[in-house]
Design a protein around this motif. Structure first.
Motif, PDB file in Angstrom:
ATOM      1  N   GLN A 355       1.017  -1.240  -0.196  1.00  0.00           N
ATOM      2  CA  GLN A 355      -0.126   0.038  -0.117  1.00  0.00           C
ATOM      3  C   GLN A 355       0.821   1.272  -0.005  1.00  0.00           C
ATOM      4  OE1 GLN A 355      -1.034   2.559   2.172  1.00  0.00           O
ATOM      5  NE2 GLN A 355      -2.549   3.152   0.691  1.00  0.00           N
ATOM      6  N   ASN A 356       2.086   1.100   0.916  1.00  0.00           N
ATOM      7  CA  ASN A 356       2.777   2.132   0.764  1.00  0.00           C
ATOM      8  C   ASN A 356       3.661   2.618  -0.572  1.00  0.00           C
ATOM      9  OD1 ASN A 356       4.100   4.419   2.176  1.00  0.00           O
ATOM     10  ND2 ASN A 356       6.038   3.479   2.274  1.00  0.00           N
ATOM     11  N   SER A 357       4.056   1.444  -1.371  1.00  0.00           N
ATOM     12  CA  SER A 357       4.467   1.428  -2.533  1.00  0.00           C
ATOM     13  C   SER A 357       3.283   2.121  -3.722  1.00  0.00           C
ATOM     14  CB  SER A 357       5.023  -0.023  -2.915  1.00  0.00           C
ATOM     15  OG  SER A 357       5.734  -0.500  -2.227  1.00  0.00           O
ATOM     16  N   PHE A 358       2.133   1.614  -3.470  1.00  0.00           N
ATOM     17  CA  PHE A 358       1.071   2.079  -4.400  1.00  0.00           C
ATOM     18  C   PHE A 358       1.096   3.845  -4.200  1.00  0.00           C
ATOM     19  CE2 PHE A 358      -3.395   3.361  -4.411  1.00  0.00           C
ATOM     20  CZ  PHE A 358      -3.603   3.260  -5.855  1.00  0.00           C
ATOM     21  N   GLU A 359       1.105   4.142  -2.859  1.00  0.00           N
ATOM     22  CA  GLU A 359       0.988   5.670  -2.692  1.00  0.00           C
ATOM     23  C   GLU A 359       2.267   6.428  -3.220  1.00  0.00           C
ATOM     24  OE1 GLU A 359      -0.507   8.202  -0.664  1.00  0.00           O
ATOM     25  OE2 GLU A 359      -2.194   7.053  -1.196  1.00  0.00           O
ATOM     26  N   ILE A 360       3.304   5.834  -2.997  1.00  0.00           N
ATOM     27  CA  ILE A 360       4.570   6.610  -3.497  1.00  0.00           C
ATOM     28  C   ILE A 360       4.766   6.440  -4.981  1.00  0.00           C
ATOM     29  CG2 ILE A 360       7.267   6.739  -3.431  1.00  0.00           C
ATOM     30  CD1 ILE A 360       5.830   7.919  -0.810  1.00  0.00           C
ATOM     31  N   GLY A 361       4.286   5.169  -5.807  1.00  0.00           N
ATOM     32  CA  GLY A 361       4.372   4.890  -6.961  1.00  0.00           C
ATOM     33  C   GLY A 361       3.426   5.954  -7.723  1.00  0.00           C
ATOM     34  N   PHE A 362       2.263   6.188  -7.106  1.00  0.00           N
ATOM     35  CA  PHE A 362       1.356   6.832  -7.819  1.00  0.00           C
ATOM     36  C   PHE A 362       1.718   8.412  -7.768  1.00  0.00           C
ATOM     37  CE2 PHE A 362      -2.400   9.776  -7.958  1.00  0.00           C
ATOM     38  CZ  PHE A 362      -3.285   9.066  -8.728  1.00  0.00           C
ATOM     39  N   PHE A 363       2.308   8.696  -6.656  1.00  0.00           N
ATOM     40  CA  PHE A 363       3.017  10.019  -6.541  1.00  0.00           C
ATOM     41  C   PHE A 363       3.949  10.331  -7.808  1.00  0.00           C
ATOM     42  CE2 PHE A 363       6.471  12.995  -5.164  1.00  0.00           C
ATOM     43  CZ  PHE A 363       5.668  14.293  -4.645  1.00  0.00           C
ATOM     44  N   PHE A 364       5.164   9.494  -7.958  1.00  0.00           N
ATOM     45  CA  PHE A 364       6.017   9.626  -8.733  1.00  0.00           C
ATOM     46  C   PHE A 364       5.508   9.618 -10.251  1.00  0.00           C
ATOM     47  CE2 PHE A 364       8.930   8.799  -5.270  1.00  0.00           C
ATOM     48  CZ  PHE A 364       9.749   9.805  -5.402  1.00  0.00           C
ATOM     49  N   TRP A 365       4.423   8.505 -10.466  1.00  0.00           N
ATOM     50  CA  TRP A 365       3.799   8.484 -11.716  1.00  0.00           C
ATOM     51  C   TRP A 365       3.096   9.914 -12.111  1.00  0.00           C
ATOM     52  CZ3 TRP A 365      -1.836   8.325 -12.409  1.00  0.00           C
ATOM     53  CH2 TRP A 365      -1.995   8.025 -13.738  1.00  0.00           C
ATOM     54  N   VAL A 366       2.466  10.533 -11.431  1.00  0.00           N
ATOM     55  CA  VAL A 366       1.923  11.884 -11.446  1.00  0.00           C
ATOM     56  C   VAL A 366       2.789  12.983 -11.903  1.00  0.00           C
ATOM     57  CG1 VAL A 366       0.224  13.555 -10.639  1.00  0.00           C
ATOM     58  CG2 VAL A 366      -0.362  11.224 -10.357  1.00  0.00           C
ATOM     59  N   LEU A 367       4.066  12.756 -10.896  1.00  0.00           N
ATOM     60  CA  LEU A 367       5.168  13.897 -11.128  1.00  0.00           C
ATOM     61  C   LEU A 367       5.841  13.777 -12.428  1.00  0.00           C
ATOM     62  CD1 LEU A 367       6.648  15.870  -9.545  1.00  0.00           C
ATOM     63  CD2 LEU A 367       8.248  14.175  -9.022  1.00  0.00           C
ATOM     64  N   VAL A 368       6.094  12.449 -13.129  1.00  0.00           N
ATOM     65  CA  VAL A 368       6.638  12.485 -14.091  1.00  0.00           C
ATOM     66  C   VAL A 368       5.721  12.657 -15.455  1.00  0.00           C
ATOM     67  CG1 VAL A 368       7.870  10.600 -15.803  1.00  0.00           C
ATOM     68  CG2 VAL A 368       8.455  10.755 -13.470  1.00  0.00           C
ATOM     69  N   SER A 369       4.602  12.032 -15.203  1.00  0.00           N
ATOM     70  CA  SER A 369       3.656  12.190 -16.391  1.00  0.00           C
ATOM     71  C   SER A 369       2.763  13.694 -16.599  1.00  0.00           C
ATOM     72  CB  SER A 369       2.540  11.147 -16.439  1.00  0.00           C
ATOM     73  OG  SER A 369       1.734  11.047 -15.330  1.00  0.00           O
ATOM     74  N   GLU A 370       2.488  14.023 -15.329  1.00  0.00           N
ATOM     75  CA  GLU A 370       1.702  15.284 -15.515  1.00  0.00           C
ATOM     76  C   GLU A 370       2.448  16.492 -14.891  1.00  0.00           C
ATOM     77  OE1 GLU A 370      -1.334  15.811 -16.559  1.00  0.00           O
ATOM     78  OE2 GLU A 370      -1.726  13.566 -16.999  1.00  0.00           O
ATOM     79  N   GLY A 371       3.606  16.257 -14.029  1.00  0.00           N
ATOM     80  CA  GLY A 371       3.979  17.632 -13.309  1.00  0.00           C
ATOM     81  C   GLY A 371       3.415  17.692 -11.962  1.00  0.00           C
ATOM     82  N   PHE A 372       4.361  18.499 -11.201  1.00  0.00           N
ATOM     83  CA  PHE A 372       3.992  18.854  -9.880  1.00  0.00           C
ATOM     84  C   PHE A 372       2.712  19.525  -9.721  1.00  0.00           C
ATOM     85  CE2 PHE A 372       4.389  20.351  -5.287  1.00  0.00           C
ATOM     86  CZ  PHE A 372       4.488  19.544  -4.775  1.00  0.00           C
ATOM     87  N   GLY A 373       2.364  20.483 -10.643  1.00  0.00           N
ATOM     88  CA  GLY A 373       1.395  21.195 -10.568  1.00  0.00           C
ATOM     89  C   GLY A 373      -0.049  20.583 -11.075  1.00  0.00           C
ATOM     90  N   SER A 374       0.141  19.265 -11.419  1.00  0.00           N
ATOM     91  CA  SER A 374      -1.172  18.702 -12.064  1.00  0.00           C
ATOM     92  C   SER A 374      -2.232  18.640 -10.839  1.00  0.00           C
ATOM     93  CB  SER A 374      -0.754  17.235 -12.336  1.00  0.00           C
ATOM     94  OG  SER A 374      -2.010  16.487 -12.721  1.00  0.00           O
ATOM     95  N   CYS A 375      -3.399  18.788 -11.429  1.00  0.00           N
ATOM     96  CA  CYS A 375      -4.599  18.432 -10.339  1.00  0.00           C
ATOM     97  C   CYS A 375      -4.499  17.315  -9.800  1.00  0.00           C
ATOM     98  CB  CYS A 375      -5.840  18.926 -10.902  1.00  0.00           C
ATOM     99  SG  CYS A 375      -6.222  17.673 -12.294  1.00  0.00           S
ATOM    100  N   MET A 376      -4.114  16.194 -10.295  1.00  0.00           N
ATOM    101  CA  MET A 376      -4.177  14.854  -9.607  1.00  0.00           C
ATOM    102  C   MET A 376      -3.267  14.897  -8.642  1.00  0.00           C
ATOM    103  SD  MET A 376      -4.295  12.340 -12.971  1.00  0.00           S
ATOM    104  CE  MET A 376      -4.688  10.901 -12.100  1.00  0.00           C
TER     105      MET A 376
END
Length: 478
Positions: A355-376
């Motif tokens: 579950q912790n991997s899921f949280e951190i993985g989701f964070f980095f996925w959004v950071l790489v694909s959408e950027g830190f300013g993404s609404c996601m």
């Protein structure tokens, strides 16, 4: 524009370079895993080698998922649904006019839009890969950091071995004493353990005991007196004739063996991912609140393991009321665990890590694909808090919970032969072979010599199984 995107209109040097890079990276990863496996085999780390094989299986599953997504992307994009069906449960607010324009390019029926756009499918593809990768990295970090802390206990084990050897030599000179009595003589270990864990009337109160156990995991979770007392109890119960038993090595190997169960991603965990992807709705802050779930479970597991040690100390203190006892009697038991199942703790640790991997993985996925300013990514305080909580969970799980799990769970009645090293297995096998030789020479029938074969090191068996095999052979005497 569509023809320019096809491979037929792409320069061959571009295709060749891209293929070269992809193939080189893939072959480098494959060779790394191959040589890592050979290294673990050479070091006779069978448990970690099995975990590596499990890791390869997970990577193969991720590769197959990637293949299925790539193969079916044309079909998925061509599926059209009414635009009204896509107007709710959105992670971010969208421009409906732009969606309608893009839908008109693919869907023939007016008012329809693709089930999933090609760009969204590509992002989903990347997310699944990042999730698997982060989970593997977190599991490896947990076992490495936890093992590093457990190895700090090695000097305690060395001190105990020195004391045992000194007492064995003294007993040999005096001509009295047995190996089992040498272990019992370590009364100071148990006395200090009882004083620290069960002193005072307040410790008998359940509420005080639980609060103390909860706080104990953050400061000196496994003290020297804890280690010495629990080790002595383990050796007295299971190896009374071998007071110099390497309990530290036993724990390290047992945890390594179970690590392969933590690396994998079970089917119900994939359902967990799907469920929280469903709840990622704008304004709900689902992933922020979700970050507290593994932290809560981790603290509960740590408090439970500490409370089990305290219960053992309380029972040992109660045994002192019997004047015939030479030392406090510490009795490890499955009854102290939830539903009398120590393996449930490992399942919870597995879920917490995933579950912790899921949280951190989701964070980095959004950071790489959408950027830190993404609404996601949501608002910055939420995003930063999730990242900090994830790091805290990894540290607590590695340095506190895993060592606690090792020393508490692996001292119950189930003794795993794989934790004893190849010497025990080979010794039992050789003993049975030596026992068989004189009986064959005396003409005993083959049926009388039949006994269960020694278990292989990768099997989880109890020493009782070996005792049954030995008793069966002894009972069929010449």
């Amino acid at each position: 524009m569509g023809e320019e995107a096809k491979l037929a209109f792409t320069p061959t040097w571009v295709v060749a370079i891209v293929c070269l890079v992809i193939v080189s990276i893939s072959l480098a990863a494959e060779r790394f895993l191959h040589y890592l496996g050979k290294y673990l085999k050479r070091k006779k780390q069978k448990a970690l080698f099995s975990a590596l094989q499990r890791l390869k299986e997970e990577l193969m599953l991720l590769g197959f998922i990637s293949f299925v997504l790539s193969l079916s992307q044309g079909f998925i994009v061509s599926i059209c649904i009414p635009e009204t069906s896509t107007g709710f449960m959105l992670p971010c607010k969208r421009d409906n006019h732009r969606v309608a324009e893009e839908g008109a390019k693919i869907c023939k029926k007016k008012g329809d839009v693709p089930l999933l756009s090609l760009e969204a499918l590509h992002q989903l593809h990347i997310f699944i890969f990042v999730l698997g990768l982060v989970h593997v990295v977190f599991c490896a970090a947990t076992i490495l950091f936890g093992g590093a802390k457990m190895r700090k206990w090695k000097h305690w084990e060395t001190e105990i071995h020195g004391e045992v050897q000194e007492k064995l030599q003294q007993a040999k000179i005096e001509g009295k004493g047995t190996p089992s009595s040498i272990v019992v003589r370590h009364r100071d270990h148990q006395d200090e353990f009882v004083r620290e864990r069960a002193k005072g009337f307040r410790m008998k109160l359940a509420v005080v005991s639980w609060i103390t156990s909860f706080l104990k995991q953050f400061h000196d979770s496994v003290s020297k007196s804890d280690y010495e007392a629990l080790r002595s109890a383990f050796v007295v119960i299971h190896y009374p004739q071998k007071p110099d038993f390497d309990f530290h090595k036993y724990m390290i190997r047992a945890v390594e063996h179970e690590f392969k169960r933590v690396v994998g991603i079970s089917w119900y965990m994939w359902l967990f991912v799907i469920f929280f992807l469903l709840l990622n709705i704008n304004g709900w802050h689902t992933y922020f609140w979700l970050a507290f779930l593994p932290l809560f479970l981790l603290l509960i597991v740590g408090a439970k393991l500490e409370h089990i040690i305290t219960r053992l100390a309380q029972e040992a203190a109660a045994s002192l009321s019997n004047d015939t006892e030479e030392a406090p009697k510490i009795k490890p038991s499955k009854d102290h665990f939830w539903f009398h199942k120590p393996e449930l703790v490992l399942h919870l640790i597995h879920f917490i890590l995933f579950q912790n991997s899921f949280e951190i993985g989701f964070f980095f996925w959004v950071l790489v694909s959408e950027g830190f300013g993404s609404c996601m990514m949501e608002q910055k305080p939420y995003a930063i808090s999730r990242l900090v909580i994830g790091v805290i969970i990894e540290v607590i799980c590695s340095y506190i919970t895993l060592p606690l799990y090792a020393i508490v769970t692996h001292m119950t009645g189930e003794i795993k032969l794989h934790g004893l090293g190849s010497g025990v297995h080979e010794g039992v096998h050789g003993w049975l072979a030596e026992r068989k030789k004189p009986e064959e020479q005396s003409g005993s029938s083959p049926n009388m010599l039949m006994a269960p074969a020694p278990p292989v090191l990768d099997e989880i068996v109890t020493v009782d199984d070996v005792a049954v095999a030995a008793t069966a052979v002894v009972g069929q005497g010449p």
